[in-house]
Design an enzyme around this catalytic site. Structure first.
Site, mmCIF file in Angstrom:
data_model
loop_
_atom_site.group_PDB
_atom_site.id
_atom_site.type_symbol
_atom_site.label_atom_id
_atom_site.label_comp_id
_atom_site.label_asym_id
_atom_site.label_seq_id
_atom_site.Cartn_x
_atom_site.Cartn_y
_atom_site.Cartn_z
ATOM 1 N N SER A 1 0.823 -1.203 0.000
ATOM 2 C CA SER A 1 0.000 0.000 0.000
ATOM 3 C C SER A 1 0.857 1.253 0.000
ATOM 4 O O SER A 1 1.940 1.295 0.572
ATOM 5 C CB SER A 1 -0.896 -0.002 1.242
ATOM 6 O OG SER A 1 -1.518 1.242 1.398
ATOM 7 N N CYS A 2 0.337 2.297 -0.619
ATOM 8 C CA CYS A 2 1.039 3.577 -0.662
ATOM 9 C C CYS A 2 0.941 4.320 0.670
ATOM 10 O O CYS A 2 1.599 5.318 0.872
ATOM 11 C CB CYS A 2 0.455 4.459 -1.767
ATOM 12 S SG CYS A 2 -1.282 4.881 -1.482
ATOM 13 N N GLY A 3 0.108 3.837 1.587
ATOM 14 C CA GLY A 3 -0.069 4.504 2.860
ATOM 15 C C GLY A 3 -1.388 5.251 2.931
ATOM 16 O O GLY A 3 -1.896 5.530 4.007
ATOM 17 N N ILE A 4 -1.943 5.595 1.798
ATOM 18 C CA ILE A 4 -3.228 6.286 1.763
ATOM 19 C C ILE A 4 -4.353 5.265 1.621
ATOM 20 O O ILE A 4 -5.423 5.422 2.198
ATOM 21 C CB ILE A 4 -3.265 7.319 0.624
ATOM 22 C CG1 ILE A 4 -2.251 8.422 0.908
ATOM 23 C CG2 ILE A 4 -4.655 7.903 0.462
ATOM 24 C CD1 ILE A 4 -2.106 9.438 -0.202
#
Length: 122
Positions: A21-24
């Protein structure tokens, strides 16, 4: 397999969590984003609002594999004037970004401080 060899399969188990995941992705609110670390980028690279609005459509028009399959994500690099410099497609958006950045790295075109990756149109 040889019957005289005793293998302890429990020693081969791997138990850990991994994410790409990109974190968002998966955040439930904008407040949750405030916990992400970030660094302010230096001033210098500016893309006009009109160019920003045009980029998702330019990205879509350049997707040749999507035209044939109807089912791929894409990531593309554009300059400040909206000119396409590279595009990669994959079944996953994060994979397309990885391909895009990897190609730039292999071609010795990093850092990419004079390029932008637009979010695709929905």
């Amino acid at each position: 397999m040889q019957p005289e060899i005793d293998v302890d399969a429990t020693r081969l188990e791997r138990n850990f969590l991994a994410t790409s995941s990109c974190g968002i992705c998966g955040k439930a609110s904008l407040k949750a984003l405030a916990t992400l670390p970030y660094a302010r980028l230096p001033d210098g690279f500016v893309v006009s609002a009109s160019s920003i609005h045009d980029l998702p459509e330019k990205l879509r028009q350049a997707q040749t594999v999507f035209d044939r399959t109807g089912g791929l994500h894409a990531a593309a690099l554009f300059d400040r004037d909206g000119r396409l410099h590279d595009l990669r497609e994959d079944v996953g958006r994060h994979n397309a970004v990885d391909k895009l950045i990897g190609r730039q790295f292999l071609d010795r075109l990093v850092p990419l401080s004079n390029r932008t990756i637009p979010h695709p149109a929905r």
